[in-house]
Design a protein around this motif. Structure first.
Motif, short mmCIF file in Angstrom:
data_model
loop_
_atom_site.label_atom_id
_atom_site.label_comp_id
_atom_site.label_asym_id
_atom_site.label_seq_id
_atom_site.Cartn_x
_atom_site.Cartn_y
_atom_site.Cartn_z
N UNK A 88 0.83 -1.21 0.00
CA UNK A 88 0.00 0.00 0.00
C UNK A 88 0.86 1.26 0.00
N UNK A 89 1.94 1.20 0.78
CA UNK A 89 2.85 2.36 0.81
C UNK A 89 3.46 2.59 -0.57
N UNK A 90 3.85 1.48 -1.21
CA UNK A 90 4.46 1.59 -2.54
C UNK A 90 3.48 2.19 -3.55
N UNK A 91 2.21 1.76 -3.46
CA UNK A 91 1.18 2.31 -4.36
C UNK A 91 1.10 3.82 -4.25
N UNK A 92 1.05 4.31 -3.02
CA UNK A 92 0.94 5.75 -2.79
C UNK A 92 2.16 6.48 -3.33
N UNK A 97 -18.72 -2.38 -10.50
CA UNK A 97 -17.28 -2.61 -10.66
C UNK A 97 -16.53 -1.29 -10.60
N UNK A 98 -17.05 -0.30 -11.35
CA UNK A 98 -16.42 1.02 -11.35
C UNK A 98 -16.34 1.56 -9.92
N UNK A 99 -17.45 1.49 -9.22
CA UNK A 99 -17.52 2.00 -7.86
C UNK A 99 -16.54 1.28 -6.94
N UNK A 100 -16.36 -0.02 -7.18
CA UNK A 100 -15.44 -0.81 -6.37
C UNK A 100 -13.97 -0.49 -6.68
N UNK A 101 -13.71 -0.12 -7.91
CA UNK A 101 -12.32 0.12 -8.33
C UNK A 101 -11.80 1.51 -7.97
N UNK A 102 -12.69 2.48 -7.86
CA UNK A 102 -12.25 3.85 -7.58
C UNK A 102 -11.39 3.96 -6.31
N UNK A 103 -11.80 3.36 -5.19
CA UNK A 103 -10.96 3.47 -3.99
C UNK A 103 -9.61 2.77 -4.15
N UNK A 104 -9.51 1.90 -5.14
CA UNK A 104 -8.27 1.17 -5.39
C UNK A 104 -7.54 1.76 -6.58
N UNK A 105 -7.83 3.01 -6.88
CA UNK A 105 -7.28 3.67 -8.05
C UNK A 105 -5.77 3.67 -8.11
N UNK A 106 -5.11 3.78 -6.96
CA UNK A 106 -3.65 3.82 -6.96
C UNK A 106 -3.05 2.48 -7.32
N UNK A 107 -3.64 1.41 -6.81
CA UNK A 107 -3.08 0.11 -7.17
C UNK A 107 -3.50 -0.30 -8.58
N UNK A 135 -0.99 1.48 -10.65
CA UNK A 135 0.31 0.80 -10.56
C UNK A 135 0.31 -0.41 -11.49
N UNK A 136 -0.77 -1.16 -11.44
CA UNK A 136 -0.85 -2.38 -12.23
C UNK A 136 -0.79 -2.10 -13.73
N UNK A 137 -1.51 -1.07 -14.16
CA UNK A 137 -1.58 -0.76 -15.58
C UNK A 137 -0.33 -0.07 -16.10
N UNK A 138 0.29 0.72 -15.25
CA UNK A 138 1.39 1.55 -15.69
C UNK A 138 2.75 1.00 -15.31
N UNK A 139 3.00 0.96 -14.00
CA UNK A 139 4.33 0.66 -13.51
C UNK A 139 4.73 -0.80 -13.70
#
Lengths: 189, 189
Positions: free
Chosen positions: B17-21, B88-98, B101-105
């Motif tokens: 979680x720290x890494x995501x932020x 699904x959209x609503x569930x993913x928004x709070x996990x936006x940082x991870x 990370x998954x899509x980009x980094x």
DNA sequence: CTTAAATGAGACATAAGTGTCTCATGAAAA
DNA sequence: TTTTCATGAGACACTTATGTCTCATTTAAG
């Protein structure tokens, strides 16, 4: 006296453009990677820029200026605020990688001047959006900040899809415009 | 025998979680930065993960699983494909940082299994979008690939604005929905 | 209370990236 | 053609990050 649009200028531009592409891939490219991508020697990069921080700072200034120039050029041709907005979008899409670099990566730089300029341009964009809301172009129900964030994302997404070959460059501006104005629904409002 | 939901599990999650932020801020954080942000010692991180590549790989798997879980949970409650999509959209928004990370980094990782899973989920999302186009929820004029890219961008933008305090978490899902369906125009179609 | 497991701190070695420098080469200007 | 400037290559030193290890401390389980 040497022409100021020299090879030196070309070398710097090649380095900045190479860096933009590498940053767009994700991760943090090394100076060696950037030099290789630009087709120049690492020593040459170090002749032009004393440190990595110096290089990234100059790159951010270059990106800022070229984006401001593109926006200004677009605005000159505009016949209305509405028209100006769409011309600016169209002008920024091909520069999506340097736009992305400026908004994302250069934030890690300790360069208050650049951050200030970015914030100023951002404020101007939101002002234009607010004005378009007054003109009835954009729905005032949404905050200019949110519309602005969405616009930024669309510019980069369009650039990425063009890069990937999934989107025709000439149709990108229209696609972004239709997306922004009409969304993907079928008049279910 | 120790409970498997141990402190070790908590330590790893704290690190991820720290890494995501930190990744969301831009740049590439060091393992020391990540450990500090997570409130654990660097030696502890190295006890759990032999290399940086190992850490990032495990993190990508963690992000993937938690996003898949969130999506699956949302789908379970759905009464229709349309409903599933918005949950699904609503569930993913709070996990936006991870998600980001998954899509980009994590694309920079040499991990074919993860890339394959990401591609599979991406394909499933585009399939759902195409189905919603058939159902008349989304305009078939746009490609599922483009709609998918826009959705990804909106999820992250919403997360960022919540993080910055510019958007109320509870209203984010609705905002993204209204943006996607209606765009920002005033019925000018 | 005792034992085991997890962790923190810091030293040390290694690896990678950065910054400096020199020599040679190529290109451009005079 | 000559001179000047820009550049490439590579060696070397330095810095930063990573990986390993040991000792001590804390936490949790028995």
């Amino acid at each position: 006296m040497k022409n100021v649009i020299s090879k030196s200028g070309n070398t710097k531009t090649a380095l900045f453009e190479a860096a933009c592409l590498l940053f767009a891939r994700g991760g943090t490219p090394s100076l060696a990677d950037i030099a290789t991508k630009a087709g120049v020697g690492r020593a040459t990069l170090h002749r032009h820029f004393s440190t990595r921080e110096h290089f990234l700072g100059e790159m951010a200034i270059w990106a800022l200026k070229s984006l401001e120039q593109a926006g200004a050029n677009a605005s000159l041709k505009a016949k209305s605020f509405d028209h100006a907005f769409w011309l600016i979008i169209e002008a920024l899409i091909p520069l999506g990688d340097r736009y992305h670099f400026l908004l994302r990566e250069s934030q890690t730089l300790s360069q208050p001047k650049i951050k200030k300029s970015i914030a100023k341009n951002d404020a101007e964009m939101r002002k234009l959006i607010a004005h378009l809301q007054e003109l009835g172009v954009f729905n005032a129900e949404f905050s200019p900040g949110w519309i602005n964030a969405v616009v930024d994302g669309l510019i980069y997404s369009a650039w990425e899809q063009i890069q990937a070959g999934d989107l025709a460059p000439n149709g990108a501006g229209g696609l972004v415009r239709r997306t922004l104005l009409g969304g993907f629904g079928l008049n279910q409002q």
